[in-house]
Motif scaffolding. Structure first.
Motif, short mmCIF file in Angstrom:
data_model
loop_
_atom_site.label_atom_id
_atom_site.label_comp_id
_atom_site.label_asym_id
_atom_site.label_seq_id
_atom_site.Cartn_x
_atom_site.Cartn_y
_atom_site.Cartn_z
N PRO A 285 1.23 29.59 -50.94
CA PRO A 285 0.90 28.26 -50.42
C PRO A 285 0.02 27.49 -51.39
CG PRO A 285 -0.38 29.95 -49.30
CD PRO A 285 0.61 30.67 -50.17
N VAL A 286 0.34 26.22 -51.59
CA VAL A 286 -0.42 25.38 -52.52
C VAL A 286 -0.69 24.03 -51.88
CG1 VAL A 286 0.60 26.49 -54.55
CG2 VAL A 286 1.65 24.42 -53.63
N ALA A 301 -9.53 26.95 -46.81
CA ALA A 301 -8.28 27.61 -47.18
C ALA A 301 -8.09 27.76 -48.68
CB ALA A 301 -7.10 26.81 -46.62
N VAL A 302 -9.02 27.23 -49.51
CA VAL A 302 -8.81 27.22 -50.96
C VAL A 302 -9.27 28.52 -51.58
CG1 VAL A 302 -9.45 26.11 -53.12
CG2 VAL A 302 -8.96 24.70 -51.10
N GLY A 327 -16.23 30.66 -51.10
CA GLY A 327 -15.88 31.90 -51.79
C GLY A 327 -14.69 31.81 -52.72
N GLY A 328 -14.25 30.60 -53.06
CA GLY A 328 -13.14 30.44 -54.00
C GLY A 328 -13.62 30.32 -55.43
N GLU A 329 -12.68 30.20 -56.35
CA GLU A 329 -13.01 30.01 -57.76
C GLU A 329 -12.36 28.74 -58.28
OE1 GLU A 329 -11.44 32.87 -60.45
OE2 GLU A 329 -9.46 32.91 -59.53
N LEU A 353 -4.51 26.80 -55.07
CA LEU A 353 -3.82 27.94 -54.49
C LEU A 353 -4.54 28.30 -53.20
CD1 LEU A 353 -3.43 30.14 -57.71
CD2 LEU A 353 -1.87 28.41 -56.83
N LEU A 354 -3.80 28.45 -52.13
CA LEU A 354 -4.41 28.59 -50.81
C LEU A 354 -4.36 30.01 -50.28
CD1 LEU A 354 -2.96 25.39 -49.09
CD2 LEU A 354 -5.02 25.60 -50.50
N ARG A 355 -5.30 30.33 -49.42
CA ARG A 355 -5.30 31.63 -48.74
C ARG A 355 -4.23 31.66 -47.64
NH1 ARG A 355 -11.00 30.36 -48.97
NH2 ARG A 355 -12.07 31.74 -50.45
#
Length: 359
Positions: A285-286, A301-302, A327-329, A353-355
């Motif tokens: 998912p993007v 969601a990122v 908590g994303g990068e 890019l999504l979780r």
């Protein structure tokens, strides 16, 4: 380049491009051992003069810049741990300001100035190099080690080899001489490899290694030397270099620049490939564009944020901070290669890019 370093570079580039036709651009650098009161004193003196003198008034843009610096100084009870740097000035009719109060290096000396350009010297080392690369030149007659940083080549050591040249004698003595020569060559290669390990692995680790020398010697070194596997994995390329000297190190750095540039793009390239795959199917998912990415951030969601270097620093900061909080990068995508340019043009330089999918 990290998002934080990119933003620092971007802000400094903007300040370096600013200019005025009079000395109305204010620079104030405050070291950590100075008090806010001491830093404020000359600014207040100049501001009072600017607002009270009628016979020879100070230029209005300078008065506006001084007032802005005064206001921002009032926000601090004490100087931040590593110092404080403030910029303010009217450029083409607009007030340009910048505050640096969370510095990766310490401000050593105080500066207060108003000129036709901002004084960036207090921040000349603030961004530091993004990466450090090991330089290794190997020849039969010697070797040279160095580091390539953002500010240039730093020689570490050059040393000569005791490996003798080829013998012109024949017979068994020549065979014995050649065996001894090969043994000495391998010993020399191993000594060079060990020195490289101590410098580039056990010492200050590097982000990659450039290997230089004549073609035949490089191949022999790769085949015969006991090169640490971590260095072998980090080799960015092999390059023809004539001398195992400081001059040879500089030649190696110049000839290896394309490989370094490609290494710097590698993370962005891999992440972009995943992003483009997600556009073609539903397995990854993007999101792309400001509205979609903003919605995805609202739902936490990122997983990975992609930001083009073509974006403004404030945009990098806003989206990058929100991604970090969940908590994303963040991967900063240079716009100077085809996929990076495509990402900038087709998706406004902003994607993720999504979780999980966000409807």
């Amino acid at each position: 380049m990290s998002r934080a370093n990119y933003e620092l570079h971007e802000r400094l580039d903007r300040l370096s491009a600013a200019s005025a036709d009079r000395d109305v651009l204010v620079t104030l650098a405050v070291p950590p051992d100075q008090s806010i009161g001491e830093a404020r004193r000359p600014v207040e003196t100049d501001y009072a003069e600017a607002t009270q003198r009628d016979d020879r008034p100070v230029p209005k843009p300078l008065e506006e810049a001084l007032d802005d610096v005064r206001s921002r100084l009032n926000e601090y009870e004490e100087v931040p741990e590593d110092g404080l740097v403030l910029y303010a000035g009217v450029v083409d009719g607009d007030l340009v300001t910048a505050t640096f109060d969370d510095l990766p290096v310490t401000i050593d000396e105080g500066t207060y100035d108003h000129g036709n350009e901002f004084d960036l010297e207090p921040l000349e080392n603030v961004t530091g190099p993004d990466a450090t690369y090991g330089l290794l030149v190997v020849e039969r007659g010697g070797a040279a080690l160095g580091r390539l940083r953002g500010d240039g080549v730093e020689p570490i050591e050059t040393f000569d080899s005791d490996v003798p040249g080829k013998s012109s004698a024949g017979g068994q003595s020549a065979e014995r001489f050649e065996r001894d020569r090969e043994r000495q060559k391998r010993d020399f290669f191993d000594a060079v490899a060990e020195r490289a390990r101590l410098e580039f692995v056990e010492g200050e680790p590097v982000d990659g290694v450039l290997l230089g020398g004549t073609t035949g010697t490089i191949e022999e070194f790769r085949d015969e030397a006991d090169l640490d596997h971590r260095l072998a994995e980090d080799l960015l390329g092999e390059f023809a270099v004539e001398y195992a000297t400081e001059q040879g190190l500089r030649q190696l750095a110049e000839r290896g620049q394309d490989a370094i540039d490609e290494r710097d793009r590698s993370d962005a390239r891999e992440t972009l490939e995943t992003f483009f795959e997600g556009l073609r199917d539903d397995e990854v998912p993007v999101a792309y564009g400001r509205e979609e990415v903003d919605d995805a951030l609202a739902y936490d969601a990122v997983e990975t944020l992609l930001l083009s270097t073509a974006l403004e620093g404030a945009q990098l900061q806003e989206f990058g901070d929100r991604t970090l909080e969940q908590g994303g990068e963040t991967v900063v995508v240079p716009a100077d290669f085809p996929d990076g340019e495509r990402f900038r043009e087709a998706f406004d330089g902003l994607g993720a890019l999504l979780r999980f999918p966000v409807d």
